[in-house]
Design an enzyme around this catalytic site. Structure first.
Site, PDB file in Angstrom:
ATOM      1  N   LEU A   1       0.829  -1.212   0.000  1.00 59.13           N
ATOM      2  CA  LEU A   1       0.000   0.000   0.000  1.00 59.13           C
ATOM      3  C   LEU A   1       0.859   1.257   0.000  1.00 59.13           C
ATOM      4  O   LEU A   1       0.457   2.307  -0.467  1.00 59.13           O
ATOM      5  CB  LEU A   1      -0.920   0.004   1.223  1.00 59.13           C
TER       6      LEU A   1
ATOM      7  N   ASN B   1       9.916   2.864   7.861  1.00 57.68           N
ATOM      8  CA  ASN B   1       9.959   1.567   8.541  1.00 57.68           C
ATOM      9  C   ASN B   1       9.695   0.400   7.602  1.00 57.68           C
ATOM     10  O   ASN B   1       9.509  -0.729   8.043  1.00 57.68           O
ATOM     11  CB  ASN B   1       8.928   1.535   9.666  1.00 57.68           C
TER      12      ASN B   1
ATOM     13  N   ASP C   1       4.404  15.810  12.419  1.00 59.48           N
ATOM     14  CA  ASP C   1       4.789  15.343  11.082  1.00 59.48           C
ATOM     15  C   ASP C   1       3.591  15.394  10.124  1.00 59.48           C
ATOM     16  O   ASP C   1       3.392  14.487   9.323  1.00 59.48           O
ATOM     17  CB  ASP C   1       5.330  13.908  11.196  1.00 59.48           C
TER      18      ASP C   1
ATOM     19  N   LEU D   1       5.190   2.866   1.044  1.00 60.60           N
ATOM     20  CA  LEU D   1       6.531   2.660   1.609  1.00 60.60           C
ATOM     21  C   LEU D   1       6.829   3.782   2.588  1.00 60.60           C
ATOM     22  O   LEU D   1       6.588   4.943   2.297  1.00 60.60           O
ATOM     23  CB  LEU D   1       7.569   2.725   0.489  1.00 60.60           C
TER      24      LEU D   1
HETATM   25  P1  ADP Z   1       6.552   5.043   8.135  1.00 66.08           P
HETATM   26  O1  ADP Z   1       6.274   5.399   9.575  1.00 66.08           O
HETATM   27  O2  ADP Z   1       7.373   3.793   8.001  1.00 66.08           O
HETATM   28  O3  ADP Z   1       7.084   6.198   7.340  1.00 66.08           O
HETATM   29  P2  ADP Z   1       3.789   5.379   7.279  1.00 66.08           P
HETATM   30  O4  ADP Z   1       2.856   5.103   8.399  1.00 66.08           O
HETATM   31  O5  ADP Z   1       4.063   6.830   6.961  1.00 66.08           O
HETATM   32  O6  ADP Z   1       5.156   4.596   7.504  1.00 66.08           O
HETATM   33  O7  ADP Z   1       3.266   4.673   5.963  1.00 66.08           O
HETATM   34  C1  ADP Z   1       4.008   4.687   4.770  1.00 66.08           C
HETATM   35  C2  ADP Z   1       3.080   4.796   3.573  1.00 66.08           C
HETATM   36  O8  ADP Z   1       2.220   3.635   3.544  1.00 66.08           O
HETATM   37  C3  ADP Z   1       2.130   6.000   3.617  1.00 66.08           C
HETATM   38  O9  ADP Z   1       2.708   7.170   3.064  1.00 66.08           O
HETATM   39  C4  ADP Z   1       0.964   5.484   2.785  1.00 66.08           C
HETATM   40  O10 ADP Z   1       1.204   5.666   1.406  1.00 66.08           O
HETATM   41  C5  ADP Z   1       0.928   3.993   3.112  1.00 66.08           C
HETATM   42  N1  ADP Z   1      -0.016   3.729   4.210  1.00 66.08           N
HETATM   43  C6  ADP Z   1       0.199   3.914   5.526  1.00 66.08           C
HETATM   44  N2  ADP Z   1      -0.868   3.580   6.267  1.00 66.08           N
HETATM   45  C7  ADP Z   1      -1.808   3.172   5.390  1.00 66.08           C
HETATM   46  C8  ADP Z   1      -3.161   2.714   5.516  1.00 66.08           C
HETATM   47  N3  ADP Z   1      -3.743   2.615   6.716  1.00 66.08           N
HETATM   48  N4  ADP Z   1      -3.826   2.378   4.404  1.00 66.08           N
HETATM   49  C9  ADP Z   1      -3.234   2.493   3.182  1.00 66.08           C
HETATM   50  N5  ADP Z   1      -1.976   2.925   2.985  1.00 66.08           N
HETATM   51  C10 ADP Z   1      -1.262   3.266   4.065  1.00 66.08           C
END
Ligand code: ADP
Length: 398
Positions: A70, A75, A186, A72
């Site tokens: 979905l 993490n 953020d 990246l």
């Molecule tokens: P990290 O903390 O590793 O940076 P994020 O929580 O920001 O991870 O998630 C990374 C990406 O994954 C987001 O920018 C989004 O595109 C996708 N994503 C995160 N959470 C969801 C969700 N609940 N449903 C769909 N896509 C998601």
């Protein structure tokens, strides 16, 4: 409803909450609770939410993980998965089990019960490749990221009224977090996701990796946490109207990590920039800003205040006419879609630049906070110190 390995009863889970965002505000139930207090302002109530339960059985007992990525993040990948019982599509984020991850999960869970925040449905602690991990199951945000959606609109113009609605939704989430003593720190476009691609989609905030609990101690040092959201609200609003590269204009590349209105001293950085600000040159270049309402420009000026004491609080933001009367905002077509399309190749660089600006800001403010706590002669802090019978802010803090 899911059950844990011991067959114990689970707390009600957010997945059963109604879709209607207005019904979802837990302050509503607090207001009608016995000690909700008839005269208490809704906004001053601390919402009630269930304790976070961590399941220890294997996540795969309850969910089937798909190979569909979905998104990246820092993490790693966020994957699609399905609830085996209900068939519901969900999102899975995996974190190594560290105190930092625990904080992320706890604060996200707390926020998860509010409006315009991506919901955590359930949480597992499992061993994965020999390491203890936290597996966060969230609602699946099938609509993707905010700007990708606007980019994908093709010829259909994105209007100033829509921009106002989006800003109101983001503000609603931030205001709720403040009530819950959570500073997200953020709030950037990549962390703003849509529930679906349909027209009734809802925009929600996610990724609490940099979130921090605001305690009485640091809330005394207001507006310690306002810069983060002021910065991004300004930036997102700007991106709606003009070339994303120009959003950086007030922050020339080398200084980008340290935007003028967030310097330690609260001083604007360069005399040249000061002059441009005074002359109103840098804020609203034509032709993009020509048709944009005066209210929108005035709101941006407020977000850009260099003096921290003049900076907008989140409730002032929410009460600004461009936000709280969004139906009266003119549906003027903006150049957003074209601008985002034209700048597509630059977009990743701009995102990186802004992410590092925010990181610098966080470090800077954490340092200011520590310094101020030790040296401040703030009367409220002094009172607290006396009460605690110590000359320093001993326990707690960050
Ligand atoms: P990290 O903390 O590793 O940076 P994020 O929580 O920001 O991870 O998630 C990374 C990406 O994954 C987001 O920018 C989004 O595109 C996708 N994503 C995160 N959470 C969801 C969700 N609940 N449903 C769909 N896509 C998601």
């Amino acid at each position: 409803m899911l059950h844990n390995g011991n067959g114990q009863e689970e707390k009600p889970e957010p997945e059963t909450k109604p879709e209607d965002e207005t019904e979802k505000d837990p302050t509503r139930s607090s207001a009608s609770s016995p000690d909700g207090g008839g005269q208490t302002e809704l906004s001053s109530l601390v919402p009630v939410y269930p304790k976070l339960e961590i399941k220890r059985n294997s996540m795969t007992d309850d969910f089937k993980i798909s190979s569909q990525v979905l998104g990246l993040g820092i993490n790693g990948r966020v994957l699609e998965c399905r609830n085996k019982k209900t068939g519901e599509k969900c999102a899975l984020k995996v974190l190594y089990d560290t105190p930092k991850s625990r904080r992320e999960v706890e604060l996200h869970w707390r926020a998860s019960w509010g409006p315009h925040v991506v919901r955590i449905l359930t949480l597992y602690e499992n061993v994965y490749r020999g390491k203890k991990c936290l597996l966060i199951i969230m609602e699946c945000m099938e609509g993707g990221e905010l700007f990708s959606q606007i980019q994908a609109r093709g010829d259909q113009a994105f209007t100033e009224r829509e921009a106002s609605n989006i800003m109101r939704d983001i503000g609603t989430a931030i205001e709720y977090l403040h009530r819950m003593n959570v500073a997200h720190r953020d709030v950037k476009p990549e962390n703003l996701l849509y529930t679906t691609k349909e027209t009734n989609r809802v925009l929600k905030l996610t990724d609490f990796g940099f979130a921090k609990e605001t305690t009485l101690q640091n809330s005394l040092l207001t507006p310690c946490y306002t810069p983060y959201y002021c910065f991004w609200l300004y930036y997102i609003l700007h991106c709606f109207v003009q070339k994303v590269t120009l959003c950086l204009y007030p922050f020339p590349p080398r200084l980008c990590g340290f935007p003028p209105f967030y310097s330690n001293t609260g001083q604007a950085i360069s005399p040249g920039m000061k002059r441009r600000i005074r002359m109103g040159q840098y804020e609203f270049p034509n032709p993009e800003w020509d048709d944009v309402s005066e209210e929108a420009k005035q709101l941006i000026r407020q977000l850009l205040k260099t003096d921290p004491s003049e900076r907008m609080t989140i409730s002032q933001f929410m009460n600004h006419p461009w936000i709280n009367q969004s139906m009266a905002v003119p549906p003027t077509p903006l150049h957003t879609t074209r601008v985002l399309m034209e700048d597509r190749e630059m977009w990743d660089d701009v995102k990186d630049e802004m992410t590092s600006a925010l990181a610098t800001m966080r470090v800077d403010y954490d340092q200011v906070k520590i310094k101020d706590l030790d040296t401040s002669s703030n009367p409220l802090l002094n009172k607290r110190r006396k009460r605690a019978g110590t000359s320093k802010g001993g326990g707690g803090g960050g």
